[in-house]
Design an enzyme around this catalytic site. Structure first.
Site, mmCIF file in Angstrom:
data_model
loop_
_atom_site.group_PDB
_atom_site.id
_atom_site.type_symbol
_atom_site.label_atom_id
_atom_site.label_comp_id
_atom_site.label_asym_id
_atom_site.label_seq_id
_atom_site.Cartn_x
_atom_site.Cartn_y
_atom_site.Cartn_z
ATOM 1 N N ALA A 66 40.099 36.821 44.396
ATOM 2 C CA ALA A 66 39.727 35.545 43.793
ATOM 3 C C ALA A 66 38.337 35.714 43.190
ATOM 4 O O ALA A 66 37.582 36.613 43.579
ATOM 5 C CB ALA A 66 39.716 34.465 44.859
ATOM 6 N N GLY A 110 42.622 38.238 47.187
ATOM 7 C CA GLY A 110 43.687 37.534 46.481
ATOM 8 C C GLY A 110 44.529 38.468 45.619
ATOM 9 O O GLY A 110 45.695 38.173 45.340
ATOM 10 N N GLU A 113 46.998 39.888 47.976
ATOM 11 C CA GLU A 113 47.915 38.783 48.313
ATOM 12 C C GLU A 113 48.890 38.507 47.170
ATOM 13 O O GLU A 113 50.069 38.241 47.393
ATOM 14 C CB GLU A 113 47.109 37.529 48.662
ATOM 15 C CG GLU A 113 46.329 37.699 49.958
ATOM 16 C CD GLU A 113 45.322 36.587 50.187
ATOM 17 O OE1 GLU A 113 44.455 36.369 49.312
ATOM 18 O OE2 GLU A 113 45.389 35.931 51.240
ATOM 19 N N GLU A 133 37.908 39.660 52.743
ATOM 20 C CA GLU A 133 37.315 38.315 52.828
ATOM 21 C C GLU A 133 36.337 38.182 53.991
ATOM 22 O O GLU A 133 35.368 37.431 53.914
ATOM 23 C CB GLU A 133 38.425 37.258 52.968
ATOM 24 C CG GLU A 133 39.262 37.046 51.716
ATOM 25 C CD GLU A 133 40.455 37.983 51.585
ATOM 26 O OE1 GLU A 133 40.507 39.002 52.317
ATOM 27 O OE2 GLU A 133 41.331 37.702 50.754
HETATM 28 N N1 CO8 Z 1 34.974 37.950 41.814
HETATM 29 C C1 CO8 Z 1 34.109 37.859 40.776
HETATM 30 N N2 CO8 Z 1 33.611 38.945 40.142
HETATM 31 C C2 CO8 Z 1 33.994 40.144 40.561
HETATM 32 C C3 CO8 Z 1 34.893 40.314 41.635
HETATM 33 C C4 CO8 Z 1 35.394 39.142 42.267
HETATM 34 N N3 CO8 Z 1 36.289 39.188 43.256
HETATM 35 N N4 CO8 Z 1 35.093 41.633 41.838
HETATM 36 C C5 CO8 Z 1 34.347 42.275 40.911
HETATM 37 N N5 CO8 Z 1 33.681 41.380 40.137
HETATM 38 C C6 CO8 Z 1 32.772 41.648 39.038
HETATM 39 C C7 CO8 Z 1 31.433 42.162 39.533
HETATM 40 O O1 CO8 Z 1 30.599 41.113 39.918
HETATM 41 C C8 CO8 Z 1 30.922 42.898 38.309
HETATM 42 O O2 CO8 Z 1 30.429 41.955 37.409
HETATM 43 P P1 CO8 Z 1 28.969 42.182 36.695
HETATM 44 O O3 CO8 Z 1 29.175 43.422 35.863
HETATM 45 O O4 CO8 Z 1 28.772 40.943 35.885
HETATM 46 O O5 CO8 Z 1 28.000 42.396 37.779
HETATM 47 C C9 CO8 Z 1 32.188 43.482 37.709
HETATM 48 O O6 CO8 Z 1 33.272 42.717 38.231
HETATM 49 C C10 CO8 Z 1 32.403 44.940 38.083
HETATM 50 O O7 CO8 Z 1 32.350 45.020 39.497
HETATM 51 P P2 CO8 Z 1 31.397 46.049 40.283
HETATM 52 O O8 CO8 Z 1 30.177 46.373 39.472
HETATM 53 O O9 CO8 Z 1 31.175 45.520 41.658
HETATM 54 O O10 CO8 Z 1 32.356 47.336 40.295
HETATM 55 P P3 CO8 Z 1 32.362 48.527 41.348
HETATM 56 O O11 CO8 Z 1 33.281 49.550 40.787
HETATM 57 O O12 CO8 Z 1 30.974 48.919 41.709
HETATM 58 O O13 CO8 Z 1 33.014 47.905 42.696
HETATM 59 C C11 CO8 Z 1 34.640 46.621 43.944
HETATM 60 C C12 CO8 Z 1 34.350 47.505 42.710
HETATM 61 C C13 CO8 Z 1 34.505 47.466 45.224
HETATM 62 C C14 CO8 Z 1 36.075 46.117 43.804
HETATM 63 C C15 CO8 Z 1 33.634 45.442 43.974
HETATM 64 O O14 CO8 Z 1 33.605 44.821 42.702
HETATM 65 C C16 CO8 Z 1 33.977 44.390 44.990
HETATM 66 O O15 CO8 Z 1 33.728 44.589 46.168
HETATM 67 N N6 CO8 Z 1 34.527 43.225 44.549
HETATM 68 C C17 CO8 Z 1 34.821 42.109 45.410
HETATM 69 C C18 CO8 Z 1 36.067 42.367 46.220
HETATM 70 C C19 CO8 Z 1 36.336 41.212 47.163
HETATM 71 O O16 CO8 Z 1 35.560 40.899 48.042
HETATM 72 N N7 CO8 Z 1 37.491 40.544 46.957
HETATM 73 C C20 CO8 Z 1 37.890 39.427 47.771
HETATM 74 C C21 CO8 Z 1 37.494 38.161 47.108
HETATM 75 S S1 CO8 Z 1 37.776 36.743 48.160
HETATM 76 C C22 CO8 Z 1 39.422 36.424 47.946
HETATM 77 O O17 CO8 Z 1 40.124 37.075 47.213
HETATM 78 C C23 CO8 Z 1 39.941 35.273 48.732
HETATM 79 C C24 CO8 Z 1 41.401 35.077 48.437
HETATM 80 C C25 CO8 Z 1 41.822 33.782 48.949
HETATM 81 C C26 CO8 Z 1 42.499 33.039 47.894
HETATM 82 C C27 CO8 Z 1 41.599 32.828 46.780
HETATM 83 C C28 CO8 Z 1 42.022 31.864 45.824
HETATM 84 C C29 CO8 Z 1 41.229 31.748 44.571
#
Ligand code: CO8
Length: 259
Positions: A66, A110, A113, A133
């Site tokens: 998400a 998500g 999921e 999460e």
């Molecule tokens: N949300 C928003 N932006 C994101 C997300 C995300 N989930 N994941 C990556 N991005 C963005 C980063 O902020 C970055 O943006 P910017 O260049 O503007 O800084 C861009 O994408 C590239 O990401 P990274 O620079 O972090 O790329 P890396 O290769 O270094 O890392 C990762 C990749 C490991 C995947 C890292 O981006 C990461 O940890 N992302 C978050 C993963 C996460 O925690 N996901 C769970 C989210 S919570 C969720 O899904 C709850 C679900 C419940 C239902 C939700 C309903 C809406």
């Protein structure tokens, strides 16, 4: 065809392909993307020329979850009042035509999921799955705590949900989360060929087969077997059931009436 900002759609024969396409955020599932995804699913579901769908992302990410930036300032009232997650997201698990997830790169939160809401997952050898999460101080909210244990069992699900760690494609195949792993270069060809094969079957038979397998996750064994028996009996009302069996007896290829 509808113009989308966060996804791309195309058709190959009787296969409808939906590609999540928000590269700047690793396909994070923002509200606009989920809304567009719902529209694309509805369109393929209603299109009589489509028999199976493939949901995919990019080589780097199926979806990194998400959209955290969109979620971060929301209050309990906000998410409760708009029933966050239920609206839109559930559509992936509600389409009646088969849908395959073709996953490369990150399928996190998500994203994992959403892949699990599809009927099965074909993964590239570069795929990474996880429910991170907990590292954000929350829990999975789109079925992760419920669907993941059904795929991989309690121990592995607890391991992933409580530590937030990622697992690679080999581990995901070993534990039953994915049906098969293929080299990244073959992912879409493999997924589309599989979808074409499914789309070449009788559509009503395919739809009731999907419904019956899904029933296994929602009821007891005895009830599920009863449901299957009644549904199996009901297939004798299908023109295509008569045609399939007649074609076998005549040693010819079945000519499905309903595809
Ligand atoms: N949300 C928003 N932006 C994101 C997300 C995300 N989930 N994941 C990556 N991005 C963005 C980063 O902020 C970055 O943006 P910017 O260049 O503007 O800084 C861009 O994408 C590239 O990401 P990274 O620079 O972090 O790329 P890396 O290769 O270094 O890392 C990762 C990749 C490991 C995947 C890292 O981006 C990461 O940890 N992302 C978050 C993963 C996460 O925690 N996901 C769970 C989210 S919570 C969720 O899904 C709850 C679900 C419940 C239902 C939700 C309903 C809406």
């Amino acid at each position: 065809m509808t113009a989308y900002q966060n996804i791309k759609t195309e058709t190959k024969g009787r296969v409808g392909i939906i590609r999540l396409d928000r590269p700047k955020a690793l396909n994070a599932l923002c509200a606009d993307l989920v809304r567009e995804l719902g529209q694309a699913l509805d369109a393929f579901e209603a299109d009589p020329n489509i028999g199976c769908m493939v949901l995919t992302g990019s080589d780097k990410a199926f979806a990194a979850g998400a959209d955290i930036k969109e979620m971060k300032d929301q209050t309990y009232q906000d998410v409760f009042l708009k029933d966050f997650i239920t609206v839109g997201w559930e559509k992936v698990s509600q389409v009646r035509k088969p849908i395959i997830a073709a996953v490369a790169g990150y399928a996190l939160g998500g994203g994992c999921e959403m892949a699990m809401m599809c009927d099965f997952i074909i993964a590239s050898d570069t795929a990474k799955f996880g429910q991170p999460e907990i590292t954000l101080g929350t829990i999975p909210g789109a079925g992760g705590t419920q669907r993941l244990p059904r795929f991989v069992g309690k121990s592995k699900a607890m391991d992933l949900v409580l530590t937030g760690r990622m697992m690679d494609a080999a581990e995901a195949e070993r534990c039953g989360l994915v049906s098969r792993v293929v080299p990244l270069a073959d992912l879409m060809n493999d997924a589309i060929a599989t979808a074409e094969k499914i789309a070449g079957m009788s559509l009503p038979a395919t739809m009731v087969a999907k419904e019956a397998v899904n029933r296994a996750f929602e009821t007891t064994l005895a009830e599920g077997v009863r449901f299957e028996r009644r549904t199996f009996h009901a297939t004798f009302a299908f023109d295509d059931r008569a045609e399939g069996m007649a074609a076998f007896a005549d040693k010819r290829k079945a000519a499905w009436k309903h595809r």
